[in-house]
Design an enzyme around this catalytic site. Structure first.
Site, PDB file in Angstrom:
ATOM      1  CD  GLU A  61       2.944   5.141  -4.285  1.00 37.55           C
ATOM      2  OE1 GLU A  61       3.076   4.089  -3.737  1.00 37.55           O
ATOM      3  OE2 GLU A  61       2.554   6.042  -3.516  1.00 37.55           O
TER       4      GLU A  61
ATOM      5  CD  GLU B  72       0.274   0.946  -1.646  1.00 40.34           C
ATOM      6  OE1 GLU B  72      -0.509   0.929  -2.203  1.00 40.34           O
ATOM      7  OE2 GLU B  72       1.269   0.651  -2.244  1.00 40.34           O
TER       8      GLU B  72
END
Length: 258
Positions: free
Chosen positions: A132, A112
């Protein structure tokens, strides 16, 4: 030992996440140090471009350091309606270009962070993933929003919903990165590219980044109107006159950011 290295050469700053023993995972101290580095890059006029990388040859960053993430001290509501809960990665807003030199694994918050940069170069052994979903959560620092905008919804959903990793060759094919570079040449290539960008008119560089970033969210006709407005703002700058003069005189321009 500092968890983030910072150096400046010419007009290029290099920021290095320096926790190789933890795959450059980002703990609270490292996150705060990265914030400070970005603030310095944004506010120091001598710095025109930044390179972001990780220490060692194994990982750019494995994301949040789960071993050093304490349980929250207050409720989510108190955070959301109080001091704010937004990750600095999710809201990373800096007008100077950032080149990410991905020297290994870029996972979770590490990917990210790379997605929040403007140009991404990667070593041949780099691996990318947002895992995730495999541990009962979601990418919460821009991953579900930046990745589909970058590589398209179908390929992004494939990565997000499986949590699987892809290699550098696949990342290049998808448009997630711009170039694959031999590991030994990665940082030097990123710094040379940064120096080439830094040699251009700084107001023009920052204007282009703002237009690309803002324009993605606008209908085309509105984005083009904004582009014309920014072109007009730059038309009478000293740097534009210097650029045209240098071209006629067949010399390198001397840009001052005015």
């Amino acid at each position: 030992m500092a968890s983030v290295g910072f150096s400046v050469e010419g007009q290029v700053a290099t920021v290095t996440i320096d926790r190789p023993e933890a795959m450059n995972a980002i703990d609270a101290e490292t996150g705060e140090a990265l914030r400070d580095c970005l603030k310095r890059i944004e506010t120091e006029s001598a710095i025109r471009v930044a390179v972001l990388t990780g220490a060692g040859d194994k990982a750019f960053s494995a994301g949040a350091d789960l071993k050093k993430s304490p349980p929250p001290s207050e409720s989510y509501a108190a955070t959301a309606f109080g001091s704010g809960d937004e990750s600095f990665i999710a809201s990373l807003a800096i007008e100077k270009p950032i080149i990410c030199a991905i020297n290994g694994y870029a996972l979770g918050g590490g990917l990210e962070l790379a997605l929040a940069c403007d140009i991404r170069l990667a070593a041949e052994h780099a691996r990318f993933g947002l895992p995730e979903v495999k541990v009962g959560t979601i990418p919460g620092a821009g991953g579900t929003q930046r990745l589909p905008r970058m590589i398209g919804a179908s390929d992004a959903m494939l990565m997000l919903l499986t949590g699987d990793m892809i290699d550098a060759a696949e990342a290049l094919r998808l448009g997630l990165i711009s170039r694959v570079v031999p590991a030994a040449d990665l940082l030097g290539e990123a710094q040379r590219l940064a120096a080439r960008i830094a040699a251009n008119a700084p107001l023009s560089v920052r204007a282009i980044k703002r237009l690309v970033t803002s324009g993605r969210m606008l209908p085309l006709d509105e984005a083009i109107r904004l582009e014309r407005l920014v072109w007009g703002l730059l038309r009478d700058t000293e740097d534009r006159q210097e650029g045209r003069l240098a071209f006629r005189e067949k010399r390198a321009p001397n840009y001052v950011g005015r």
